[in-house]
Structure formats: structure tokens, C-alpha cells
Design a protein around this motif. Structure first.
Motif, PDB file in Angstrom:
ATOM      1  N   GLY A  37       0.808  -1.341  -0.114  1.00  0.00           N
ATOM      2  CA  GLY A  37      -0.155  -0.003  -0.213  1.00  0.00           C
ATOM      3  C   GLY A  37       0.829   1.190  -0.001  1.00  0.00           C
ATOM      4  O   GLY A  37       0.142   2.312   0.226  1.00  0.00           O
ATOM      5  N   ILE A  38       2.128   1.276  -0.234  1.00  0.00           N
ATOM      6  CA  ILE A  38       2.849   2.423  -0.255  1.00  0.00           C
ATOM      7  C   ILE A  38       2.933   2.881  -1.779  1.00  0.00           C
ATOM      8  O   ILE A  38       3.125   2.198  -2.689  1.00  0.00           O
ATOM      9  N   THR A  39       2.709   4.230  -1.875  1.00  0.00           N
ATOM     10  CA  THR A  39       2.707   4.609  -3.432  1.00  0.00           C
ATOM     11  C   THR A  39       3.855   5.742  -3.256  1.00  0.00           C
ATOM     12  O   THR A  39       4.137   6.635  -2.641  1.00  0.00           O
ATOM     13  N   LEU A  40       4.771   5.437  -4.394  1.00  0.00           N
ATOM     14  CA  LEU A  40       5.944   6.414  -4.513  1.00  0.00           C
ATOM     15  C   LEU A  40       5.721   7.410  -5.849  1.00  0.00           C
ATOM     16  O   LEU A  40       5.630   6.559  -7.006  1.00  0.00           O
ATOM     17  N   ALA A  41       5.915   8.390  -5.733  1.00  0.00           N
ATOM     18  CA  ALA A  41       5.694   9.423  -6.947  1.00  0.00           C
ATOM     19  C   ALA A  41       6.894  10.072  -7.163  1.00  0.00           C
ATOM     20  O   ALA A  41       7.561  10.659  -6.062  1.00  0.00           O
ATOM     21  N   VAL A  42       7.445  10.234  -8.430  1.00  0.00           N
ATOM     22  CA  VAL A  42       8.612  11.055  -8.528  1.00  0.00           C
ATOM     23  C   VAL A  42       8.278  12.236  -9.408  1.00  0.00           C
ATOM     24  O   VAL A  42       7.569  12.252 -10.224  1.00  0.00           O
ATOM     25  N   THR A  43       8.485  13.689  -8.828  1.00  0.00           N
ATOM     26  CA  THR A  43       7.936  14.727  -9.373  1.00  0.00           C
ATOM     27  C   THR A  43       8.888  15.417 -10.112  1.00  0.00           C
ATOM     28  O   THR A  43       8.643  16.602 -10.830  1.00  0.00           O
ATOM     29  N   SER A  44      10.435  15.316 -10.020  1.00  0.00           N
ATOM     30  CA  SER A  44      11.187  16.067 -10.500  1.00  0.00           C
ATOM     31  C   SER A  44      12.794  15.424 -10.457  1.00  0.00           C
ATOM     32  O   SER A  44      12.826  14.553  -9.423  1.00  0.00           O
ATOM     33  N   ALA A  45      13.337  15.529 -11.578  1.00  0.00           N
ATOM     34  CA  ALA A  45      14.687  14.870 -11.552  1.00  0.00           C
ATOM     35  C   ALA A  45      15.561  15.809 -12.152  1.00  0.00           C
ATOM     36  O   ALA A  45      15.217  15.858 -13.417  1.00  0.00           O
ATOM     37  N   LYS A  46      16.218  16.777 -11.649  1.00  0.00           N
ATOM     38  CA  LYS A  46      17.104  17.961 -12.021  1.00  0.00           C
ATOM     39  C   LYS A  46      18.555  17.658 -12.159  1.00  0.00           C
ATOM     40  O   LYS A  46      18.997  17.477 -11.230  1.00  0.00           O
ATOM     41  N   ARG A  47      19.164  18.040 -13.251  1.00  0.00           N
ATOM     42  CA  ARG A  47      20.614  18.010 -13.241  1.00  0.00           C
ATOM     43  C   ARG A  47      21.061  19.329 -12.872  1.00  0.00           C
ATOM     44  O   ARG A  47      20.657  20.285 -13.384  1.00  0.00           O
ATOM     45  N   ASP A  48      21.941  19.270 -11.784  1.00  0.00           N
ATOM     46  CA  ASP A  48      22.423  20.379 -11.455  1.00  0.00           C
ATOM     47  C   ASP A  48      23.993  20.868 -11.706  1.00  0.00           C
ATOM     48  O   ASP A  48      24.443  19.912 -12.356  1.00  0.00           O
ATOM     49  N   GLN A  49      24.481  21.878 -11.879  1.00  0.00           N
ATOM     50  CA  GLN A  49      25.511  22.401 -12.484  1.00  0.00           C
ATOM     51  C   GLN A  49      26.706  21.865 -11.869  1.00  0.00           C
ATOM     52  O   GLN A  49      28.023  21.689 -12.315  1.00  0.00           O
ATOM     53  N   GLY A  50      26.557  21.442 -10.451  1.00  0.00           N
ATOM     54  CA  GLY A  50      27.688  21.004  -9.766  1.00  0.00           C
ATOM     55  C   GLY A  50      27.900  19.611  -9.782  1.00  0.00           C
ATOM     56  O   GLY A  50      28.875  19.051  -9.268  1.00  0.00           O
ATOM     57  N   GLY A  51      27.270  18.907 -10.910  1.00  0.00           N
ATOM     58  CA  GLY A  51      27.547  17.382 -11.145  1.00  0.00           C
ATOM     59  C   GLY A  51      26.799  16.406 -10.446  1.00  0.00           C
ATOM     60  O   GLY A  51      27.190  15.416 -10.362  1.00  0.00           O
ATOM     61  N   PHE A  52      25.446  16.849  -9.825  1.00  0.00           N
ATOM     62  CA  PHE A  52      24.488  16.213  -9.090  1.00  0.00           C
ATOM     63  C   PHE A  52      23.308  16.128  -9.645  1.00  0.00           C
ATOM     64  O   PHE A  52      23.095  16.692 -10.623  1.00  0.00           O
ATOM     65  N   VAL A  53      22.329  15.117  -9.633  1.00  0.00           N
ATOM     66  CA  VAL A  53      21.312  14.967  -9.925  1.00  0.00           C
ATOM     67  C   VAL A  53      20.159  15.106  -8.597  1.00  0.00           C
ATOM     68  O   VAL A  53      20.572  14.220  -7.937  1.00  0.00           O
ATOM     69  N   THR A  54      19.213  15.682  -8.702  1.00  0.00           N
ATOM     70  CA  THR A  54      18.509  15.817  -7.596  1.00  0.00           C
ATOM     71  C   THR A  54      17.103  15.363  -7.876  1.00  0.00           C
ATOM     72  O   THR A  54      16.336  15.887  -8.646  1.00  0.00           O
ATOM     73  N   VAL A  55      16.744  14.150  -7.185  1.00  0.00           N
ATOM     74  CA  VAL A  55      15.454  13.672  -7.571  1.00  0.00           C
ATOM     75  C   VAL A  55      14.362  13.753  -6.493  1.00  0.00           C
ATOM     76  O   VAL A  55      14.828  13.860  -5.066  1.00  0.00           O
ATOM     77  N   GLU A  56      13.281  14.420  -6.706  1.00  0.00           N
ATOM     78  CA  GLU A  56      12.245  14.593  -5.826  1.00  0.00           C
ATOM     79  C   GLU A  56      10.937  13.982  -5.843  1.00  0.00           C
ATOM     80  O   GLU A  56      10.721  13.588  -6.976  1.00  0.00           O
ATOM     81  N   GLY A  57      10.096  13.792  -4.859  1.00  0.00           N
ATOM     82  CA  GLY A  57       8.730  13.242  -5.200  1.00  0.00           C
ATOM     83  C   GLY A  57       8.217  13.078  -3.817  1.00  0.00           C
ATOM     84  O   GLY A  57       8.498  14.020  -2.891  1.00  0.00           O
ATOM     85  N   THR A  58       7.257  12.394  -3.924  1.00  0.00           N
ATOM     86  CA  THR A  58       6.205  12.055  -2.698  1.00  0.00           C
ATOM     87  C   THR A  58       6.222  10.503  -2.263  1.00  0.00           C
ATOM     88  O   THR A  58       6.042   9.798  -3.213  1.00  0.00           O
ATOM     89  N   VAL A  59       5.917  10.211  -0.985  1.00  0.00           N
ATOM     90  CA  VAL A  59       5.498   8.930  -0.901  1.00  0.00           C
ATOM     91  C   VAL A  59       4.308   8.868   0.092  1.00  0.00           C
ATOM     92  O   VAL A  59       4.000   9.729   0.980  1.00  0.00           O
ATOM     93  N   THR A  60       3.190   8.281  -0.279  1.00  0.00           N
ATOM     94  CA  THR A  60       2.006   8.154   0.489  1.00  0.00           C
ATOM     95  C   THR A  60       1.772   6.726   1.023  1.00  0.00           C
ATOM     96  O   THR A  60       1.963   5.682   0.500  1.00  0.00           O
ATOM     97  N   ASN A  61       1.384   6.795   2.401  1.00  0.00           N
ATOM     98  CA  ASN A  61       1.156   5.544   3.117  1.00  0.00           C
ATOM     99  C   ASN A  61      -0.320   5.231   3.109  1.00  0.00           C
ATOM    100  O   ASN A  61      -1.154   5.713   3.809  1.00  0.00           O
ATOM    101  N   ASN A  62      -0.625   4.139   2.347  1.00  0.00           N
ATOM    102  CA  ASN A  62      -2.121   3.739   2.276  1.00  0.00           C
ATOM    103  C   ASN A  62      -2.104   2.312   3.150  1.00  0.00           C
ATOM    104  O   ASN A  62      -2.878   1.470   2.892  1.00  0.00           O
ATOM    105  N   THR A  63      -1.183   2.028   3.936  1.00  0.00           N
ATOM    106  CA  THR A  63      -1.248   0.712   4.923  1.00  0.00           C
ATOM    107  C   THR A  63      -2.298   1.275   5.882  1.00  0.00           C
ATOM    108  O   THR A  63      -2.681   2.205   6.096  1.00  0.00           O
TER     109      THR A  63
END
Length: 197
Positions: A76-102
Motif C-alpha cells: 500500500g505504499i505509493t511512490l511518486a517522482v515529481t522532479s529529476a534535475k541535473r545541477d551544474q555541480g555534477g549532481f542529480v536531485t530527484v524529488e517526489g512524494t510517498v503516500t502511506n496507504n497501509t
């Protein structure tokens, strides 16, 4: 004896200064003002956003309008990815939400990873990875000099029916690579596109 204690103290202070500098640098890569970032470990309601203990728990505001990928699993856990951006410093920042349907509080125990060093992150998303199928590479979450992940820690867990934001930072794949799979715990892989930040 005094010289030994003095040198030990100086080394400890230097380590703290370097850790703080790294955290501030990485926090600055996410864009926006650090004071505007909600605590990743809290729910999305303002009354639950208590003071956290450090910048690692802060997450850049995720866009709720666009969902790059959504997967369901782990009872019952739902994971959503809302953003995945490459930063100039050589990183990728991934963001999202997690919903607890348990039917109980969810503590993300299987999301913190199997490495012994990651156990200090507690309930977190430290075990997540980005998988570049084309380049046949797996990218693990970045860590600070203390071994703590540059990611969300779900302090206190996620209550039943709540949705909480999360973030994770990874080394950036080569500039020609934009299609990757986000994987954490026993959740199915979420295929996402990395955008240029």
C-alpha cells in the motif's frame, strides 16, 4: 599531553567545518532559499513541520502538478517522482512524494539500504539508486563526510493516510544520458527523465 589533545581538537573542528561547508554547498545546488524548504521528515501540513536537526532533512519544494513516474508496492505504499534535475555541480536531485496507504505507521526500514554505514541514517531513502540501463551503471545516493546520505530521513515514520515529500541527490550520469530508472527497497523501478537544471 596537551599538544596531543590540542591537535585532536583541531582535527575534529576541521572535520566539522568541512562537513558544514559540504552541506551548505549541496543545499545551495538545489536552488531557492534554504529557509523556504519544508522539512522532508514531516508531513505536508504546516502544523507538523517542527524544527529539524540539520539541513539534510530539508527538501526543495516538489512540483505537485507534474508526476514523472508513480509506482505502487510494499503493501500500500505509493511512490511518486515529481522532479529529476541535473545541477551544474555534477549532481542529480530527484524529488517526489510517498503516500502511506497501509493500516499503520510506515517507517521505511527497507529503504535505508543494506550497507552497514547507511544504518546511521535511520528510516530514510538512503538505499535508493539511479540505474542507467543504456550505460549499464548504477548511481548510489551521495553522502557527506560523516557517511550520512544527502536524502530525506523519515523521522518518526509516515502516518497512515499521509503523503510526505522526499528528495535524494546522486552523482550525475553523463550529459547524454537522460533516461534512468529510480529504484528503492522492493518498490518497482520508476522510469524517469532527467531535466537540465
Amino acid at each position: 599531553m596537551d599538544l596531543r589533545h590540542t591537535m585532536k581538537g583541531r582535527r575534529a573542528m576541521a572535520a566539522v567545518a568541512m562537513s558544514t561547508g559540504l552541506l551548505l554547498t549541496v543545499s545551495g545546488c538545489g536552488g531557492g532559499d534554504a529557509g523556504d524548504k519544508p522539512k522532508a521528515a514531516s508531513s505536508t501540513t504546516p502544523s507538523d513541520q517542527g524544527g529539524g536537526d540539520d539541513a539534510k532533512q530539508a527538501s526543495p519544494t516538489a512540483s505537485q502538478d507534474q508526476v514523472l513516474a508513480e509506482v505502487k508496492g510494499e503493501n500500500g505504499i505509493t511512490l511518486a517522482v515529481t522532479s529529476a534535475k541535473r545541477d551544474q555541480g555534477g549532481f542529480v536531485t530527484v524529488e517526489g512524494t510517498v503516500t502511506n496507504n497501509t493500516d499503520s505507521v510506515w517507517i521505511a526500514a527497507s529503504w535505508r539500504g543494506d550497507e552497514r554505514e547507511l544504518s546511521k541514517n535511520g528510516a530514510s531513502i538512503a538505499g535508493a539508486s539511479l540505474i542507467d540501463q543504456k550505460g549499464k551503471k548504477k548511481y548510489l545516493i551521495l553522502r557527506d563526510t560523516s557517511g550520512r546520505c544527502l536524502c530525506t530521513q523519515f523521522t518518526g515514520g509516515v502516518s497512515q493516510g499521509e503523503t510526505t515529500q522526499w528528495f535524494a541527490q546522486f552523482p550525475a550520469p553523463p550529459s547524454g544520458t537522460s533516461a534512468v530508472d529510480f529504484q528503492v527497497g522492493s518498490m518497482p523501478p520508476a522510469s524517469i527523465e532527467i531535466s537540465e537544471g
